[in-house]
Motif scaffolding. Structure first.
Motif, PDB file in Angstrom:
ATOM      1  N   ASN A 205       0.817  -1.213   0.000  1.00 14.03           N
ATOM      2  CA  ASN A 205       0.000   0.000   0.000  1.00 14.03           C
ATOM      3  C   ASN A 205       0.850   1.262   0.000  1.00 14.03           C
ATOM      4  OD1 ASN A 205      -3.141  -0.463   0.349  1.00 14.03           O
ATOM      5  ND2 ASN A 205      -2.088  -2.146   1.381  1.00 14.03           N
ATOM      6  N   GLY A 206       2.075   1.137  -0.502  1.00 14.79           N
ATOM      7  CA  GLY A 206       2.893   2.316  -0.743  1.00 14.79           C
ATOM      8  C   GLY A 206       3.766   2.759   0.397  1.00 14.79           C
ATOM      9  N   TYR A 207       3.939   1.942   1.433  1.00 13.86           N
ATOM     10  CA  TYR A 207       4.762   2.297   2.580  1.00 13.86           C
ATOM     11  C   TYR A 207       6.167   1.720   2.432  1.00 13.86           C
ATOM     12  CZ  TYR A 207       0.719   3.855   5.365  1.00 13.86           C
ATOM     13  OH  TYR A 207      -0.382   4.524   5.839  1.00 13.86           O
ATOM     14  N   VAL A 208       7.157   2.456   2.923  1.00 13.22           N
ATOM     15  CA  VAL A 208       8.479   1.882   3.109  1.00 13.22           C
ATOM     16  C   VAL A 208       8.488   1.225   4.485  1.00 13.22           C
ATOM     17  CG1 VAL A 208       9.439   4.035   4.045  1.00 13.22           C
ATOM     18  CG2 VAL A 208      10.963   2.326   3.053  1.00 13.22           C
ATOM     19  N   THR A 209       9.092   0.064   4.594  1.00 11.40           N
ATOM     20  CA  THR A 209       8.976  -0.734   5.810  1.00 11.40           C
ATOM     21  C   THR A 209      10.353  -1.023   6.398  1.00 11.40           C
ATOM     22  OG1 THR A 209       8.970  -2.774   4.511  1.00 11.40           O
ATOM     23  CG2 THR A 209       6.827  -1.813   5.044  1.00 11.40           C
ATOM     24  N   GLY A 210      10.487  -0.866   7.693  1.00  5.87           N
ATOM     25  CA  GLY A 210      11.753  -1.136   8.356  1.00  5.87           C
ATOM     26  C   GLY A 210      11.555  -1.884   9.658  1.00  5.87           C
ATOM     27  N   HIS A 211      12.361  -2.922   9.867  1.00  7.08           N
ATOM     28  CA  HIS A 211      12.354  -3.669  11.127  1.00  7.08           C
ATOM     29  C   HIS A 211      13.666  -3.432  11.850  1.00  7.08           C
ATOM     30  CE1 HIS A 211      11.627  -6.858  14.038  1.00  7.08           C
ATOM     31  NE2 HIS A 211      12.894  -7.190  13.872  1.00  7.08           N
ATOM     32  N   PHE A 212      13.563  -3.064  13.137  1.00  6.12           N
ATOM     33  CA  PHE A 212      14.741  -2.805  13.953  1.00  6.12           C
ATOM     34  C   PHE A 212      14.610  -3.555  15.272  1.00  6.12           C
ATOM     35  CE2 PHE A 212      14.349   0.604  10.980  1.00  6.12           C
ATOM     36  CZ  PHE A 212      15.654   0.887  10.600  1.00  6.12           C
ATOM     37  N   GLY A 213      15.674  -4.294  15.641  1.00  8.06           N
ATOM     38  CA  GLY A 213      15.682  -4.977  16.917  1.00  8.06           C
ATOM     39  C   GLY A 213      15.470  -6.469  16.804  1.00  8.06           C
ATOM     40  N   LYS A 214      14.791  -7.019  17.814  1.00  3.14           N
ATOM     41  CA  LYS A 214      14.597  -8.461  17.920  1.00  3.14           C
ATOM     42  C   LYS A 214      13.580  -8.962  16.896  1.00  3.14           C
ATOM     43  CE  LYS A 214      13.121 -12.006  21.241  1.00  3.14           C
ATOM     44  NZ  LYS A 214      12.960 -12.348  22.669  1.00  3.14           N
ATOM     45  N   TRP A 215      13.805 -10.165  16.382  1.00  4.89           N
ATOM     46  CA  TRP A 215      12.894 -10.802  15.436  1.00  4.89           C
ATOM     47  C   TRP A 215      12.344 -12.104  16.037  1.00  4.89           C
ATOM     48  CZ3 TRP A 215       9.771 -10.125  11.617  1.00  4.89           C
ATOM     49  CH2 TRP A 215       9.422 -11.152  10.741  1.00  4.89           C
ATOM     50  N   HIS A 216      13.180 -13.109  16.133  1.00  3.64           N
ATOM     51  CA  HIS A 216      12.878 -14.381  16.797  1.00  3.64           C
ATOM     52  C   HIS A 216      11.725 -15.135  16.150  1.00  3.64           C
ATOM     53  CE1 HIS A 216      13.060 -16.682  20.882  1.00  3.64           C
ATOM     54  NE2 HIS A 216      13.666 -17.318  19.893  1.00  3.64           N
ATOM     55  N   LEU A 217      11.668 -15.064  14.815  1.00  2.00           N
ATOM     56  CA  LEU A 217      10.686 -15.853  14.073  1.00  2.00           C
ATOM     57  C   LEU A 217      11.343 -16.667  12.971  1.00  2.00           C
ATOM     58  CD1 LEU A 217       7.761 -13.267  13.866  1.00  2.00           C
ATOM     59  CD2 LEU A 217       7.819 -15.371  15.222  1.00  2.00           C
ATOM     60  N   GLY A 218      12.687 -16.748  13.016  1.00  2.00           N
ATOM     61  CA  GLY A 218      13.417 -17.572  12.070  1.00  2.00           C
ATOM     62  C   GLY A 218      14.445 -16.803  11.278  1.00  2.00           C
ATOM     63  N   PRO A 219      15.610 -17.427  11.010  1.00  2.00           N
ATOM     64  CA  PRO A 219      16.611 -16.826  10.123  1.00  2.00           C
ATOM     65  C   PRO A 219      16.203 -17.019   8.667  1.00  2.00           C
ATOM     66  CG  PRO A 219      17.355 -18.979  10.849  1.00  2.00           C
ATOM     67  CD  PRO A 219      16.024 -18.738  11.535  1.00  2.00           C
ATOM     68  N   GLU A 220      17.056 -16.563   7.737  1.00  2.00           N
ATOM     69  CA  GLU A 220      16.748 -16.789   6.328  1.00  2.00           C
ATOM     70  C   GLU A 220      16.485 -18.271   6.073  1.00  2.00           C
ATOM     71  OE1 GLU A 220      19.530 -15.385   7.397  1.00  2.00           O
ATOM     72  OE2 GLU A 220      19.777 -13.437   6.476  1.00  2.00           O
ATOM     73  N   PRO A 221      15.487 -18.601   5.272  1.00  2.00           N
ATOM     74  CA  PRO A 221      14.642 -17.708   4.466  1.00  2.00           C
ATOM     75  C   PRO A 221      13.338 -17.293   5.157  1.00  2.00           C
ATOM     76  CG  PRO A 221      14.277 -19.966   3.799  1.00  2.00           C
ATOM     77  CD  PRO A 221      15.295 -20.016   4.910  1.00  2.00           C
TER      78      PRO A 221
END
Length: 661
Positions: A159-175
């Motif tokens: 929907n036209g937004y730039v998206t950035g994640h910073f910090g902890k993830w903890h839902l899996g490495p690549e991929p």
């Protein structure tokens, strides 16, 4: 896992952005290029998720005199504070998945925070049997967030937004990293369950170093700096900033100057008395202030939705500064429990001009509500086949009651912490809360705990026997929820031994046999084998490249002093074990400058398969201080066990120590 909730991200992109572009072109054609704008610019969105921040860990509710959170108060003054905000799980990864999908952990199958471990499991499965002390089995959890889900970030991006994640993830490495789930930016691109090594530099992130000009840089200071640089770079376009803090999860360390300030303010009679934890909270709050300052400076604060929440309740059980990290009082329990202290936390939503500044709501919201609520606020339609377990709480933001029947928490696990419960599921309906303990009654039947949290916030009075009709009606809601989500359920445990179960310990202390070891021979009298010292009720020998453990039952264990301390966090002990014994196993660790005392309560329990076949085990633990020794309790009963392929690694699989026989 295939169901209506899994939306293929490329096959089913939303049409709203394309439609809005087409509409704009049509209007220009109809009215001319100089026609006035038909809609205001899209609101920006900032989602701040704290880690392990308890309901009483801020100054929002008058439950602490020790912690200082002026910037969180400042955010509350701009919007609405929810007094009954619940995480979807009492542990982190399940809640994080619920935020990104709008789905309950019962549906995603991510029910425990194992997403950093090497094993990739994409389908939850029932377990046929369990330890003799357990009345029910414990299902296996999904260990990665499937990229087939159409995530919150992908919605924003489309929907036209730039998206950035910073910090902890903890839902899996690549991929399965943020970059595969709709984020343009991911820093520090770390798959672990907490900060790499420590909060204060030097860190141990694989590709992310501290600022060389700031040798003792705090990770939250740096994350906030990176986040505001992202905001500054994209101030001319709509942005979605997903700032998932590392704070205030273990390991417990902070800026030394702040620790010393709080050390002088400790009240020994106050349950919140850890100067290190208080310093960690202040650094977390500082990061919130950094974001607010930048939004004000850029002049976009009035067109920005800010959501602040925690992934689960406060950690009351790890030790720091000679005491527990924090207290969730007046709530009962904490992180990893099904009581209010495990799932209830602070939450704020600010949107100037749309949400009354400085307001409060006692409406019940849950983390899987954030996705549908943001869609509602932004006037974006969900996918045609998209399903949410959460609802939009926008009416609550307008001061209205929510049309909500109930919320559900599914936690089919049993961590060995104080206030533990066997595998359970709960439903909140108004002030009433029912916990179903799977197969916790007689003859494999369920057992229930019923509380009125309006009258009994501390959940001290189980009213199940007084209101059987209410139990029946609310349990029917639980059953319908489990059927709808296709939850993989605990089963009656065919190995259950009543003699090894202590019902008096439930909800008060650790599982029977998990904290105080049985009488043992003095360690000094036991003969070491390959550096391992046997104790309790076992002897060791080497046989065909494995450590043979001969146990007479009770409490066999063996310990090993590391040649040098290991200071990373978390640590993972990997090994292969063949057993014809019985009972669960445990891994203990001894920390530097902490008296051994049989390694005190620093332990993690694991289930052992006693089928005389070799099985691989992966046991994660999160020490607060450098580790100097480890101990393995391979069973509780008599018999023989063969231990091999023992390795100590960090969360990224880096080898720290290996044992060869």
């Amino acid at each position: 896992m295939t169901n209506m909730s899994q939306i293929r991200r490329r096959a089913m992109r939303p049409d709203s952005f394309v439609a809005s572009t087409f509409l704009a072109l049509a209007l220009i054609s109809l009215f001319g290029a100089s026609a006035p704008a038909v809609a205001e610019s899209k609101p920006n969105v900032v989602l701040i998720l704290a880690d392990d921040l308890g309901w009483s860990d801020t100054s929002l509710f008058g439950t602490t005199k020790f912690y200082r959170t002026p910037n969180i108060e400042r955010l509350a003054e701009r919007g609405m504070t929810f007094t009954r905000a619940y995480s979807a799980s009492p542990l982190c990864s399940p809640t994080r998945a619920s935020i990104l999908t709008g789905l309950n952990p019962a549906r995603t199958g991510i029910t425990t925070p194992n997403c950093h471990l090497p094993q990739v499991t994409m389908q939850a499965k029932s377990t046929a049997s369990g330890a003799p002390s357990q009345k029910s089995t414990i299902p296996s959890s999904v260990s990665r967030l499937d990229t087939s889900y159409y995530t919150l970030a992908e919605m924003f991006k489309d929907n036209g937004y730039v998206t950035g994640h910073f910090g902890k993830w903890h839902l899996g490495p690549e991929p399965y990293s943020p970059l595969e789930h709709g984020f343009d930016v991911d820093l520090p691109h770390h798959a672990g369950p907490g900060p790499a090594g420590s909060y204060v530099a030097p860190w141990k992130f694989r590709d992310f170093d501290h600022d060389p000009d700031v040798p003792d840089q705090h990770i939250e200071d740096r994350m906030a700096e990176e986040a505001v640089a992202f905001l500054e770079k994209h101030k001319s376009e709509p942005f979605f900033l997903n700032y998932w803090m590392f704070s205030v999860h273990a390991p417990f360390d902070a800026k030394q100057s702040l620790i010393e300030q709080y050390r002088n303010q400790v009240d020994p009679s106050d349950p919140q008395r850890s100067p290190t934890y208080a310093a960690m909270i202040e650094s977390m709050d500082d990061a919130v202030g950094t974001l607010l300052d930048k939004l004000d400076e850029m002049g976009v604060a009035n067109n920005t939705i800010i959501v602040f929440a925690s992934d689960n309740g406060g950690n009351m059980y790890n030790e720091v500064d000679g005491t527990t990290a924090t207290s969730n009082a007046p709530l009962r329990g904490g992180k990893a429990t099904m009581y209010e202290g495990g799932v209830r936390g602070p939450a704020i939503v600010a949107f100037p001009g749309h949400v009354q500044a400085g307001s409060r709501s006692n409406q019940i919201i849950q983390s899987c509500d954030f996705y549908p609520s943001l869609l509602n606020l932004l006037r974006i339609e969900p996918q045609p086949a998209q399903h949410f377990d959460g609802i939009s709480f926008v009416p609550a933001l307008k001061g209205q009651p929510l049309d909500r029947e109930a919320i559900f928490t599914y936690f089919p696990h049993s961590p060995g912490v104080p206030d533990w419960l066997p595998p359970s599921v709960s439903v909140h309906r108004g002030d009433w809360k029912l916990i179903r303990i799977f197969h916790g009654g007689e003859n494999g039947q369920h057992r229930w705990k019923l509380f009125n949290v309006g009258d009994d916030l501390g959940e001290q009075q189980n009213l199940a026997s007084r209101y059987p009709e209410r139990v029946q009606s609310m349990d029917a809601m639980i059953e319908a929820f489990l059927v709808d989500t296709q939850a993989v359920l605990p089963l009656p445990n065919p190995n259950f031994d009543p003699a090894k179960y202590d019902p008096q310990a439930e909800g008060k202390g650790r599982l029977k046999g998990s904290s105080k070891p049985a009488a043992k021979k003095p360690v000094a009298s036991m003969k070491p084998v390959a550096g391992w010292i046997p104790a309790g009720t076992c002897e060791l020998e080497i046989e065909n490249g494995s450590m043979l453990i001969n146990s007479t039952g009770g409490d066999p264990y063996l310990s090993y002093k590391l040649p040098e301390s290991v200071s990373t966090e978390p640590l993972i002990l990997r090994f292969s074990l063949t057993s014809n014994s019985s009972g669960h196993g445990q891994v203990f660790w001894q920390e530097q400058d902490v008296a051994p005392a049989f390694f005190r309560d620093r332990s993690v329990r694991f289930d052992v398969r006693h089928d005389q076949e070799s099985h691989d085990y992966v046991v994660e633990f999160s020490p607060a201080n450098p580790v100097v020794a480890v101990r393995i309790d391979p069973s509780r009963g008599p018999g023989k066990m063969w231990l091999s392929k023992i390795k100590l690694t960090d969360a990224n699989g880096m080898l720290l120590h290996q044992w060869d026989f």
